[in-house]
Design a protein around this motif. Sequence first.
Motif, PDB file in Angstrom:
ATOM      1  N   PHE A 264       0.842  -1.198   0.000  1.00  9.89           N
ATOM      2  CA  PHE A 264       0.000   0.000   0.000  1.00  9.89           C
ATOM      3  C   PHE A 264       0.877   1.248   0.000  1.00  9.89           C
ATOM      4  N   SER A 265       0.497   2.224  -0.821  1.00 12.91           N
ATOM      5  CA  SER A 265       1.243   3.473  -0.864  1.00 12.91           C
ATOM      6  C   SER A 265       0.328   4.569  -1.420  1.00 12.91           C
ATOM      7  N   TYR A 266       0.886   5.740  -1.670  1.00 13.75           N
ATOM      8  CA  TYR A 266       0.122   6.848  -2.236  1.00 13.75           C
ATOM      9  C   TYR A 266       0.827   7.341  -3.491  1.00 13.75           C
ATOM     10  N   ASN A 267       0.053   7.767  -4.489  1.00 17.63           N
ATOM     11  CA  ASN A 267       0.669   8.375  -5.657  1.00 17.63           C
ATOM     12  C   ASN A 267       0.852   9.872  -5.393  1.00 17.63           C
ATOM     13  N   ASP A 268       1.360  10.587  -6.413  1.00 21.00           N
ATOM     14  CA  ASP A 268       1.663  12.005  -6.222  1.00 21.00           C
ATOM     15  C   ASP A 268       0.423  12.826  -5.870  1.00 21.00           C
ATOM     16  N   ALA A 269      -0.742  12.363  -6.342  1.00 22.50           N
ATOM     17  CA  ALA A 269      -1.986  13.089  -6.058  1.00 22.50           C
ATOM     18  C   ALA A 269      -2.534  12.749  -4.672  1.00 22.50           C
ATOM     19  N   GLY A 270      -1.828  11.892  -3.933  1.00 24.19           N
ATOM     20  CA  GLY A 270      -2.283  11.524  -2.586  1.00 24.19           C
ATOM     21  C   GLY A 270      -3.324  10.440  -2.566  1.00 24.19           C
ATOM     22  N   ASN A 271      -3.503   9.768  -3.706  1.00 23.63           N
ATOM     23  CA  ASN A 271      -4.489   8.695  -3.762  1.00 23.63           C
ATOM     24  C   ASN A 271      -3.830   7.342  -3.521  1.00 23.63           C
ATOM     25  N   ALA A 272      -4.622   6.440  -2.943  1.00 28.43           N
ATOM     26  CA  ALA A 272      -4.098   5.130  -2.555  1.00 28.43           C
ATOM     27  C   ALA A 272      -3.747   4.293  -3.783  1.00 28.43           C
ATOM     28  N   ILE A 273      -2.577   3.671  -3.757  1.00 30.07           N
ATOM     29  CA  ILE A 273      -2.187   2.727  -4.806  1.00 30.07           C
ATOM     30  C   ILE A 273      -1.583   1.480  -4.159  1.00 30.07           C
ATOM     31  N   LEU A 274      -1.399   0.427  -4.946  1.00 28.88           N
ATOM     32  CA  LEU A 274      -0.719  -0.774  -4.480  1.00 28.88           C
ATOM     33  C   LEU A 274       0.467  -1.044  -5.404  1.00 28.88           C
ATOM     34  N   MET A 275       1.645  -1.149  -4.807  1.00 30.42           N
ATOM     35  CA  MET A 275       2.847  -1.442  -5.586  1.00 30.42           C
ATOM     36  C   MET A 275       3.142  -2.933  -5.551  1.00 30.42           C
ATOM     37  N   ARG A 276       3.959  -3.400  -6.512  1.00 28.93           N
ATOM     38  CA  ARG A 276       4.344  -4.802  -6.566  1.00 28.93           C
ATOM     39  C   ARG A 276       5.838  -4.921  -6.263  1.00 28.93           C
ATOM     40  N   PRO A 277       6.207  -5.261  -4.992  1.00 34.64           N
ATOM     41  CA  PRO A 277       7.630  -5.418  -4.659  1.00 34.64           C
ATOM     42  C   PRO A 277       8.093  -6.831  -4.997  1.00 34.64           C
ATOM     43  N   PRO A 278       9.404  -7.056  -5.080  1.00 34.70           N
ATOM     44  CA  PRO A 278       9.895  -8.414  -5.363  1.00 34.70           C
ATOM     45  C   PRO A 278       9.857  -9.305  -4.127  1.00 34.70           C
ATOM     46  N   LYS A 279       8.643  -9.486  -3.602  1.00 38.12           N
ATOM     47  CA  LYS A 279       8.483 -10.348  -2.416  1.00 38.12           C
ATOM     48  C   LYS A 279       7.309 -11.281  -2.666  1.00 38.12           C
ATOM     49  N   LEU A 280       7.562 -12.586  -2.555  1.00 31.63           N
ATOM     50  CA  LEU A 280       6.495 -13.563  -2.765  1.00 31.63           C
ATOM     51  C   LEU A 280       5.698 -13.729  -1.482  1.00 31.63           C
ATOM     52  N   LEU A 281       4.384 -13.656  -1.594  1.00 31.25           N
ATOM     53  CA  LEU A 281       3.519 -13.865  -0.429  1.00 31.25           C
ATOM     54  C   LEU A 281       2.954 -15.282  -0.422  1.00 31.25           C
ATOM     55  N   VAL A 282       2.513 -15.725  -1.558  1.00 25.31           N
ATOM     56  CA  VAL A 282       1.807 -16.998  -1.674  1.00 25.31           C
ATOM     57  C   VAL A 282       2.437 -17.844  -2.780  1.00 25.31           C
ATOM     58  N   ASN A 283       2.877 -19.068  -2.440  1.00 21.75           N
ATOM     59  CA  ASN A 283       3.399 -20.001  -3.445  1.00 21.75           C
ATOM     60  C   ASN A 283       2.363 -21.103  -3.617  1.00 21.75           C
ATOM     61  N   ASN A 284       1.580 -20.997  -4.672  1.00 26.60           N
ATOM     62  CA  ASN A 284       0.404 -21.841  -4.824  1.00 26.60           C
ATOM     63  C   ASN A 284       0.682 -23.102  -5.644  1.00 26.60           C
ATOM     64  N   ASN A 285       1.641 -23.892  -5.194  1.00 24.36           N
ATOM     65  CA  ASN A 285       1.948 -25.175  -5.846  1.00 24.36           C
ATOM     66  C   ASN A 285       1.951 -26.289  -4.815  1.00 24.36           C
ATOM     67  N   PHE A 286       1.745 -27.508  -5.248  1.00 20.95           N
ATOM     68  CA  PHE A 286       1.826 -28.671  -4.361  1.00 20.95           C
ATOM     69  C   PHE A 286       0.977 -28.465  -3.111  1.00 20.95           C
ATOM     70  N   SER A 287       1.540 -28.609  -1.907  1.00 24.62           N
ATOM     71  CA  SER A 287       0.732 -28.449  -0.687  1.00 24.62           C
ATOM     72  C   SER A 287       0.233 -27.022  -0.531  1.00 24.62           C
ATOM     73  N   GLY A 288       0.852 -26.076  -1.246  1.00 26.44           N
ATOM     74  CA  GLY A 288       0.350 -24.703  -1.235  1.00 26.44           C
ATOM     75  C   GLY A 288      -1.067 -24.598  -1.753  1.00 26.44           C
ATOM     76  N   LYS A 289      -1.450 -25.493  -2.666  1.00 28.45           N
ATOM     77  CA  LYS A 289      -2.789 -25.390  -3.245  1.00 28.45           C
ATOM     78  C   LYS A 289      -3.890 -25.586  -2.191  1.00 28.45           C
ATOM     79  N   PRO A 290      -3.919 -26.700  -1.466  1.00 27.01           N
ATOM     80  CA  PRO A 290      -4.970 -26.806  -0.444  1.00 27.01           C
ATOM     81  C   PRO A 290      -4.839 -25.756   0.654  1.00 27.01           C
ATOM     82  N   GLU A 291      -3.613 -25.380   1.007  1.00 28.36           N
ATOM     83  CA  GLU A 291      -3.440 -24.340   2.021  1.00 28.36           C
ATOM     84  C   GLU A 291      -4.070 -23.031   1.551  1.00 28.36           C
ATOM     85  N   ASP A 292      -3.896 -22.714   0.277  1.00 29.64           N
ATOM     86  CA  ASP A 292      -4.461 -21.465  -0.235  1.00 29.64           C
ATOM     87  C   ASP A 292      -5.951 -21.584  -0.518  1.00 29.64           C
ATOM     88  N   ILE A 293      -6.405 -22.769  -0.899  1.00 29.45           N
ATOM     89  CA  ILE A 293      -7.851 -22.987  -1.017  1.00 29.45           C
ATOM     90  C   ILE A 293      -8.503 -22.712   0.338  1.00 29.45           C
TER      91      ILE A 293
END
Lengths: 344, 344
Positions: A223-252
């Motif tokens: 979460f961040s703000y753009n120059d106009a002060g409005n809310a935006i979401l940035m994409r950093p190089p950080k993985l939150l969810v790895n949805n493979n193998f046992s990750g699938k039922p965990e994320d389901i």
Amino acid sequence: MKKSIVGASRAAVAALALLCLLVSTAQAQAAADPLPSWNEGPAKQAIIKFVAATTTEGSPQFVSPGARFATFDQDGTTWVEHPIYTQVVFALDRVVVLAPKHPEWKTTEPFKSVIADDREAMAKFTTKDLEKIVFATHTGMTTSEFSAIVKDWIAKARDPRWHRLFTDLVYQPMLEVMQYLRANGYKTYIVTGGGQDFVRTYAEQTYGIPPEQIIGSALEAEFSYNDAGNAILMRPPKLLVNNNFSGKPEDIYLFIGRHPQAAFGNSTGDREMLEYTQAGGKGALMMLVLHDDPTREYAYGPAEGLPASNVGTFTQALYDEAKARGWNVISMKKDWNRIFSFDK
Amino acid sequence: MKKSIVGASRAAVAALALLCLLVSTAQAQAAADPLPSWNEGPAKQAIIKFVAATTTEGSPQFVSPGARFATFDQDGTTWVEHPIYTQVVFALDRVVVLAPKHPEWKTTEPFKSVIADDREAMAKFTTKDLEKIVFATHTGMTTSEFSAIVKDWIAKARDPRWHRLFTDLVYQPMLEVMQYLRANGYKTYIVTGGGQDFVRTYAEQTYGIPPEQIIGSALEAEFSYNDAGNAILMRPPKLLVNNNFSGKPEDIYLFIGRHPQAAFGNSTGDREMLEYTQAGGKGALMMLVLHDDPTREYAYGPAEGLPASNVGTFTQALYDEAKARGWNVISMKKDWNRIFSFDK
């Protein structure tokens, strides 16, 4: 008198014939095949019996409408994944597009091999190489900017074999399954090891599955703000969810909070999702797509003597587990009379 | 002749009167107030105008039915959070229940203070103390086991003031808003800093909101197998999702993939969620509940001169931001003629 009786009889017979025709047409329409791309066989029967058992009041396996969930893997299950995952094609294309801004890539792996289109080197890329490529091409912009880039690419990029848009390479039989399940009150979800946001850009149009029903691997959104002060979401190089193998039922569980009643996959990465679905109770439907049709699509396993593959690996162990646990293995060759919507 | 004319006239008048009554009843029913617990005022008007603007074809703010989303904070927005969050009461009760299995807790903080019911010490608990208590009481069992424990507790535990079940302490006006929005095609979500699985156990029955529409703080779920070889999910002491402050819009994006059109909160922890909702476009509805009614509920802020509170803090800065950004502040005192369903 005689003429009018005969006339009346003829009229009556005609009316009766018309009535029979209408009734039989109605019956035929009522019994219209919801899965026309599927050949008659155990796979097709399993789907139809599942829907009847879980949606017929009084059935011991009845599932109330608000609680019906079906999950679909994407790559190799609902669309083509050979020769390589579509999202990897996207990432490699993006490296080439971004290369002018990164002169250092010309001498740094793995970017060097991508820019040079060195297929031999690319075939040997490790997970770490792919991670570097994904982070370099999927991060450092807002969520809206990323979605726009994908939308633009997916509307133009074509596969090397059929020269079609990748969204045309969806499996018609699986689209029919999704539509059939939804017509019977099921919520259909994509549960992909690929990127959630990548898939969200086209899934509603392609599969009829909206963004809130796409579960996939995901970066943290910052979460961040753009120059106009409005809310935006940035994409950093950080993985939150790895949805493979046992990750699938965990994320389901994270997204849905329940066992699905039906799950569809095609590789070892879907094993735990199918096990978790089966653990939800009797009457669950577990299906795996086996790629055994080199003429109309691709043949790979290595189960059942098919060629081995790193992309969408279906091992003999998975095949044996499927048989032991009563899962259904779909043979593209035998079960599907049409693979793509554009097939003749 | 005269008598029958008079008789006929009386009958006609009676019929006309009945007709008028039926018509006006029908009109009254058609215009029936969807928010009867709300007093006429700007807050109520804002909700009604929002629904009209976003659901009327041709309106510049029309939102297509599949894309309508409304998010609700829980604690202090849809149910009571004073004197302390319900889930904290649950955790403290669990410490007492589990204490016999942990003799070492008698001499270890923070468990020692909980077991001794030392209110003064508990009021000084740090976040670290609460984290220890949450991990000790919410982990080390399967997801199903945890849900059963919560279900059992929430069906029996009573609050210290009204001696009601906690699920009875939901705000009737907010239930009406949820029902009204859903009747107009909105998907309603809970977006809580509290535990997703805790809330999932009662939310469908209490709010009409199913598990897949509950976004909350969540532990990692660990896939495993039970002794029978069936798939289970364990709850380890590892936090996956912290759904507070900027975590709220980040998690809304993860679960829904879109800006909601309406968001309801009551404290600083909801600020970013409302900012993110507003960034989705004109016509969005942002509302904050101000607790200014010590007679019927609790008064706390510290905005607008209300007593300060660590639980559900509504700062003057948040109040000023709301006014500057055009958000609606709901006064429980002025805007709600009924707070609880059991109010007279």
